[in-house]
Scaffold this motif. Structure first.
Motif, PDB file in Angstrom:
ATOM      1  N   GLN A 197       0.825  -1.199   0.000  1.00 26.91           N
ATOM      2  CA  GLN A 197       0.000   0.000   0.000  1.00 26.91           C
ATOM      3  C   GLN A 197       0.861   1.251   0.000  1.00 26.91           C
ATOM      4  OE1 GLN A 197      -1.955  -1.170   3.714  1.00 26.91           O
ATOM      5  NE2 GLN A 197      -1.298   0.768   4.608  1.00 26.91           N
ATOM      6  N   TYR A 198       0.201   2.404  -0.026  1.00 23.97           N
ATOM      7  CA  TYR A 198       0.862   3.709  -0.161  1.00 23.97           C
ATOM      8  C   TYR A 198       2.033   3.860   0.813  1.00 23.97           C
ATOM      9  CZ  TYR A 198       1.504   8.765  -0.230  1.00 23.97           C
ATOM     10  OH  TYR A 198       2.036  10.019  -0.314  1.00 23.97           O
ATOM     11  N   ASN A 199       3.143   4.322   0.278  1.00 23.48           N
ATOM     12  CA  ASN A 199       4.358   4.651   1.020  1.00 23.48           C
ATOM     13  C   ASN A 199       5.209   3.436   1.396  1.00 23.48           C
ATOM     14  OD1 ASN A 199       5.547   7.100   1.408  1.00 23.48           O
ATOM     15  ND2 ASN A 199       5.133   7.183   3.585  1.00 23.48           N
ATOM     16  N   HIS A 200       4.752   2.201   1.067  1.00 26.43           N
ATOM     17  CA  HIS A 200       5.622   1.050   1.267  1.00 26.43           C
ATOM     18  C   HIS A 200       6.826   1.182   0.329  1.00 26.43           C
ATOM     19  CE1 HIS A 200       2.656  -2.063   3.168  1.00 26.43           C
ATOM     20  NE2 HIS A 200       2.873  -1.007   3.928  1.00 26.43           N
ATOM     21  N   LYS A 201       7.961   0.696   0.781  1.00 27.12           N
ATOM     22  CA  LYS A 201       9.158   0.758  -0.053  1.00 27.12           C
ATOM     23  C   LYS A 201       9.892  -0.576   0.057  1.00 27.12           C
ATOM     24  CE  LYS A 201      13.168   3.628  -1.199  1.00 27.12           C
ATOM     25  NZ  LYS A 201      13.957   4.824  -0.862  1.00 27.12           N
ATOM     26  N   PRO A 206      11.276  -4.215  -2.754  1.00 32.76           N
ATOM     27  CA  PRO A 206      11.348  -4.732  -4.136  1.00 32.76           C
ATOM     28  C   PRO A 206      10.030  -5.295  -4.646  1.00 32.76           C
ATOM     29  CG  PRO A 206      13.253  -5.439  -2.860  1.00 32.76           C
ATOM     30  CD  PRO A 206      12.307  -4.822  -1.887  1.00 32.76           C
ATOM     31  N   GLN A 207       9.132  -5.717  -3.747  1.00 35.36           N
ATOM     32  CA  GLN A 207       7.835  -6.234  -4.184  1.00 35.36           C
ATOM     33  C   GLN A 207       7.038  -5.157  -4.923  1.00 35.36           C
ATOM     34  OE1 GLN A 207       6.186  -9.552  -2.962  1.00 35.36           O
ATOM     35  NE2 GLN A 207       8.367  -9.959  -3.169  1.00 35.36           N
ATOM     36  N   VAL A 208       7.210  -3.898  -4.504  1.00 30.86           N
ATOM     37  CA  VAL A 208       6.501  -2.785  -5.149  1.00 30.86           C
ATOM     38  C   VAL A 208       6.978  -2.633  -6.597  1.00 30.86           C
ATOM     39  CG1 VAL A 208       6.079  -0.299  -5.103  1.00 30.86           C
ATOM     40  CG2 VAL A 208       6.142  -1.588  -2.961  1.00 30.86           C
ATOM     41  N   ARG A 209       8.271  -2.797  -6.807  1.00 31.05           N
ATOM     42  CA  ARG A 209       8.825  -2.687  -8.170  1.00 31.05           C
ATOM     43  C   ARG A 209       8.196  -3.737  -9.091  1.00 31.05           C
ATOM     44  NH1 ARG A 209      13.710  -0.689 -10.527  1.00 31.05           N
ATOM     45  NH2 ARG A 209      14.282   0.119  -8.475  1.00 31.05           N
ATOM     46  N   LEU A 210       8.071  -4.985  -8.596  1.00 27.59           N
ATOM     47  CA  LEU A 210       7.457  -6.041  -9.399  1.00 27.59           C
ATOM     48  C   LEU A 210       5.995  -5.724  -9.693  1.00 27.59           C
ATOM     49  CD1 LEU A 210       8.948  -9.210  -7.651  1.00 27.59           C
ATOM     50  CD2 LEU A 210       9.748  -8.091  -9.728  1.00 27.59           C
ATOM     51  N   SER A 268       9.981   2.071  -9.567  1.00 30.41           N
ATOM     52  CA  SER A 268      10.866   2.125  -8.400  1.00 30.41           C
ATOM     53  C   SER A 268      10.344   1.182  -7.332  1.00 30.41           C
ATOM     54  CB  SER A 268      10.931   3.552  -7.858  1.00 30.41           C
ATOM     55  OG  SER A 268       9.683   3.896  -7.259  1.00 30.41           O
ATOM     56  N   ASP A 269      11.004   1.179  -6.169  1.00 33.75           N
ATOM     57  CA  ASP A 269      10.570   0.346  -5.046  1.00 33.75           C
ATOM     58  C   ASP A 269       9.548   1.062  -4.165  1.00 33.75           C
ATOM     59  OD1 ASP A 269      12.313  -1.545  -5.916  1.00 33.75           O
ATOM     60  OD2 ASP A 269      13.830  -1.224  -4.385  1.00 33.75           O
ATOM     61  N   LEU A 270       9.187   2.311  -4.509  1.00 32.72           N
ATOM     62  CA  LEU A 270       8.297   3.102  -3.653  1.00 32.72           C
ATOM     63  C   LEU A 270       6.863   3.068  -4.159  1.00 32.72           C
ATOM     64  CD1 LEU A 270       8.016   5.040  -1.245  1.00 32.72           C
ATOM     65  CD2 LEU A 270       8.481   6.924  -2.821  1.00 32.72           C
ATOM     66  N   TYR A 271       5.928   2.789  -3.258  1.00 29.67           N
ATOM     67  CA  TYR A 271       4.495   2.744  -3.578  1.00 29.67           C
ATOM     68  C   TYR A 271       3.972   4.188  -3.529  1.00 29.67           C
ATOM     69  CZ  TYR A 271       0.004   0.195  -3.843  1.00 29.67           C
ATOM     70  OH  TYR A 271      -1.203  -0.337  -4.243  1.00 29.67           O
ATOM     71  N   THR A 272       4.035   4.863  -4.674  1.00 30.94           N
ATOM     72  CA  THR A 272       3.668   6.274  -4.758  1.00 30.94           C
ATOM     73  C   THR A 272       2.158   6.450  -4.920  1.00 30.94           C
ATOM     74  OG1 THR A 272       3.906   6.219  -7.162  1.00 30.94           O
ATOM     75  CG2 THR A 272       5.867   6.798  -5.878  1.00 30.94           C
ATOM     76  N   TYR A 273       1.729   7.719  -4.909  1.00 31.89           N
ATOM     77  CA  TYR A 273       0.304   7.981  -5.113  1.00 31.89           C
ATOM     78  C   TYR A 273      -0.109   7.585  -6.537  1.00 31.89           C
ATOM     79  CZ  TYR A 273      -4.283  10.066  -4.834  1.00 31.89           C
ATOM     80  OH  TYR A 273      -5.646  10.235  -4.835  1.00 31.89           O
ATOM     81  N   TYR A 274       0.826   7.710  -7.489  1.00 30.70           N
ATOM     82  CA  TYR A 274       0.518   7.292  -8.862  1.00 30.70           C
ATOM     83  C   TYR A 274       0.304   5.772  -8.913  1.00 30.70           C
ATOM     84  CZ  TYR A 274       0.958   6.551 -13.897  1.00 30.70           C
ATOM     85  OH  TYR A 274       0.729   6.177 -15.190  1.00 30.70           O
ATOM     86  N   THR A 275       1.061   5.034  -8.091  1.00 28.14           N
ATOM     87  CA  THR A 275       0.855   3.581  -8.007  1.00 28.14           C
ATOM     88  C   THR A 275      -0.529   3.280  -7.445  1.00 28.14           C
ATOM     89  OG1 THR A 275       3.220   3.420  -7.496  1.00 28.14           O
ATOM     90  CG2 THR A 275       1.911   1.422  -7.232  1.00 28.14           C
ATOM     91  N   ILE A 317      -5.127  -0.441  -2.712  1.00 23.92           N
ATOM     92  CA  ILE A 317      -4.239  -1.301  -1.920  1.00 23.92           C
ATOM     93  C   ILE A 317      -4.105  -2.651  -2.627  1.00 23.92           C
ATOM     94  CG2 ILE A 317      -3.943  -2.492   0.283  1.00 23.92           C
ATOM     95  CD1 ILE A 317      -5.570  -0.204   1.561  1.00 23.92           C
ATOM     96  N   ALA A 318      -2.882  -3.075  -2.835  1.00 22.20           N
ATOM     97  CA  ALA A 318      -2.653  -4.359  -3.507  1.00 22.20           C
ATOM     98  C   ALA A 318      -2.609  -5.467  -2.458  1.00 22.20           C
ATOM     99  CB  ALA A 318      -1.354  -4.324  -4.305  1.00 22.20           C
ATOM    100  N   GLY A 319      -3.803  -6.019  -2.161  1.00 24.28           N
ATOM    101  CA  GLY A 319      -3.913  -7.101  -1.200  1.00 24.28           C
ATOM    102  C   GLY A 319      -3.931  -8.447  -1.907  1.00 24.28           C
ATOM    103  N   PRO A 320      -4.190  -9.539  -1.160  1.00 22.34           N
ATOM    104  CA  PRO A 320      -4.150 -10.891  -1.752  1.00 22.34           C
ATOM    105  C   PRO A 320      -5.045 -11.063  -2.979  1.00 22.34           C
ATOM    106  CG  PRO A 320      -4.189 -11.042   0.635  1.00 22.34           C
ATOM    107  CD  PRO A 320      -4.390  -9.585   0.303  1.00 22.34           C
ATOM    108  N   ASN A 321      -6.291 -10.542  -2.938  1.00 24.66           N
ATOM    109  CA  ASN A 321      -7.196 -10.718  -4.081  1.00 24.66           C
ATOM    110  C   ASN A 321      -6.653 -10.034  -5.330  1.00 24.66           C
ATOM    111  OD1 ASN A 321      -8.967 -12.149  -2.500  1.00 24.66           O
ATOM    112  ND2 ASN A 321     -10.263 -10.407  -2.023  1.00 24.66           N
ATOM    113  N   THR A 322      -6.181  -8.782  -5.146  1.00 23.98           N
ATOM    114  CA  THR A 322      -5.638  -8.022  -6.277  1.00 23.98           C
ATOM    115  C   THR A 322      -4.375  -8.674  -6.822  1.00 23.98           C
ATOM    116  OG1 THR A 322      -6.572  -5.949  -5.427  1.00 23.98           O
ATOM    117  CG2 THR A 322      -4.746  -5.775  -6.989  1.00 23.98           C
TER     118      THR A 322
END
Length: 549
Positions: free
Chosen positions: A283-287, A289-293, A312-319, A337-342
């Protein structure tokens, strides 16, 4: 009667004798046997895991805070009269021990003080480096690492066994505790980190001519120096750590060998090569390598524009926005938010791409021969375009506004998104052309915009009807928004500040209420524009935000 008086006197003497015993306060940096007694009592109750050193260090401060929090006392880390009375049961209440029952269960998504205690302990043991109170993917990774090194079931869930071991004096610290920083994830290998991945790295480095030893599972100085040499030769950040970029280059067909040649093909990647944990939560502001994938997958599906924002590795507002768009298209809860279902649908299912096709849909082969010129998109005048829409017609609208001098690409780049700046440009056009200035491009505005008689920004406006001299219009009150206000203008303000990255809707929802957080965001915006930073939105701030009176 005399016996009764004697008994009362004895009780009074006993009570007076108790008070001086605790008429002292212990705090950070104090020393002595009283501190040692405090450490022993907290250790017996499960709050303190350090040595009885007679020194009031930061470890003891945290233990006292935990005790106070669990026992309903003021949480300040100072052992004062109330804390000592509760600790010794002199206030009539038995002190609560540290929770270690089967009711303890912390997992991905958990929040609160217990998560903070967990993270503080993991930090002390060298498994993570921050405390947030949110059980995120980094905490999950730290827990699984702790479980692995302490021979516990590696499930990333903190239950009775994990909690008890974590706070016991025998808890095993991270292998390099007190030494070189270590990063626990599938794609970050640092010095002194034993792993089968290390063997694969050393074998690949040996194939490329950087490592001349026998590959094993220990990342030692020889491995470190080989990684440094590889990074330097391949124009990577030279830090000796095998992170995401170094890993991908090392196992790619384009990896440059020590001799300068490209060695292909690469070896088969280990089974635990970088992959997304679909049971996790990003989710937002997480940093990490999973965010990059995640961003790479969104780009592959057409939801993330790498020309607008680099991966990048940062979960930005654009993400957040890209994930929301994916969720809307695939009939999931659109919370960004990228949870298990997403994640499961995105990486293991057959999701709908941004263009409306399924990810598994075959790609239409390109025709042989010269590509015919695409049919130019014609502007429509029978539609309604407004804030936050995204459509190719908005790109045509902006191009026409630019042609007429209302849209400045030096302030905002052209796109198909109807931004607040677009609202302002449309309002200015409407005002100049004698239309209702509401910032919405409806049929009347679009017909006027695309007509040959459209008035440019630098032309004289159309004459308006002469006002009735007998009616004096009331002067319009200038805009003023401040703490405590609640109206639609506050909603517009918060939305605009969100777009400009000053307001974080993950921290506080857009509500139309002028909260103290809104005051803080307005101040930051005003400072960025060289305005008086008073947190109040007046005409100058309103105009700087891109609105007209």
């Amino acid at each position: 009667m005399k016996k009764r008086i004697t008994s009362m006197l004895i009780c009074a003497v006993l009570l007076l004798g108790l008070v001086p015993a605790f008429a002292y306060t212990l705090r950070y940096e104090d020393t002595g046997t009283r501190v040692g007694l405090l450490q022993t009592q907290l250790k017996n109750l499960g709050y303190y895991a350090g040595p009885v050193s007679n020194k009031y260090d930061y470890e003891l401060v945290k233990s006292v805070r935990s005790f106070q929090r669990e026992n309903g006392l003021q949480v300040d880390g100072i052992a004062g009269l109330n804390t000592l009375m509760r600790l010794n049961g002199l206030d009539g209440i038995t002190p609560k021990p540290k929770p270690v029952s089967s009711s303890i269960r912390l997992a991905l998504g958990s929040q609160g003080d217990l998560v903070k205690d967990l993270q503080e302990r993991l930090k002390d043991l060298g498994y993570m480096d921050y405390v947030s109170g949110n059980f995120d993917t980094i905490t999950y990774s730290a827990v699984t690492s702790f479980q692995r090194h302490n021979k516990l079931r590696k499930d990333g869930i903190v239950g009775k066994d994990t909690w008890s071991t974590l706070f016991s004096p025998t808890a095993i610290k991270a292998p390099n505790y007190g030494g070189t920083p270590i990063y626990y994830s599938n794609i970050s290998i640092a010095e002194n980190n034993p792993s089968e991945q290390v063997r694969a790295i050393e074998q690949r480095l040996k194939d490329l001519g950087y490592f001349d030893g026998t590959p094993n599972t220990v990342f030692d100085n020889y491995t470190f120096n080989a990684v440094l040499a590889f990074q330097g030769k391949n124009s990577l950040k030279v830090d000796g750590i095998v992170g995401y970029d170094t890993w991908n280059r090392l196992f790619s067909p384009n990896a440059i060998s020590a001799s300068g040649a490209v060695v292909t093909p690469p070896p088969v990647l280990p089974t635990d090569a970088p992959k997304v944990d679909t049971a996790g939560r990003l989710q937002y502001n997480h940093k990490n390598p999973q965010v990059r994938l995640l961003q790479q997958k969104l780009a592959e599906l057409g939801y993330f524009d790498v020309n607008y924002e680099k991966i990048s590795d940062l979960y930005t507002y654009y993400t957040v926005t890209a994930v929301r768009n994916f969720q809307k298209k695939n009939n999931l809860q659109a919370d960004g938010i990228a949870g298990p279902n997403t994640l499961t649908l995105m990486f293991k299912g057959d999701p709908i791409k941004a263009d409306g096709n399924k990810a598994s849909s075959p790609v239409t082969p390109k025709p042989i021969g010269p590509t015919p010129a695409p049919t130019p998109l014609a502007p429509k005048t029978d539609i309604r375009l407004q804030y936050n829409q995204e459509d190719a017609q908005i790109g045509l609208l902006k191009a026409r506004l630019k042609e007429l001098g209302y849209f400045n690409t030096g302030y905002e780049a052209m796109s198909n998104k109807y931004t607040y700046y677009t609202v302002t440009a449309v309002r200015n056009f409407q005002h100049k052309n004698g239309l209702q200035a509401d910032g919405i491009a409806g049929p009347n505005t679009l017909k006027a915009l695309y007509s040959n008689s459209a008035i440019k920004a630098d032309d004289n406006p159309k004459p308006t009807a002469t006002p009735n001299p007998s009616v004096t219009p009331e002067p319009k009150e200038p805009i003023r928004l401040a703490y405590g206000h609640e109206n639609s203008n506050v909603t517009k303000l918060q939305e605009r500040l969100t777009e400009l990255k000053f307001f974080d809707p993950e921290y506080e929802k857009i509500s139309g209420k002028y909260t103290y957080y809104t005051v803080s965001c307005v101040r930051k915006f005003q400072e960025s524009k060289g305005l008086k930073a008073d947190g109040v939105v007046g005409p100058k701030t309103w105009e700087a935000l891109g609105f007209s009176e």
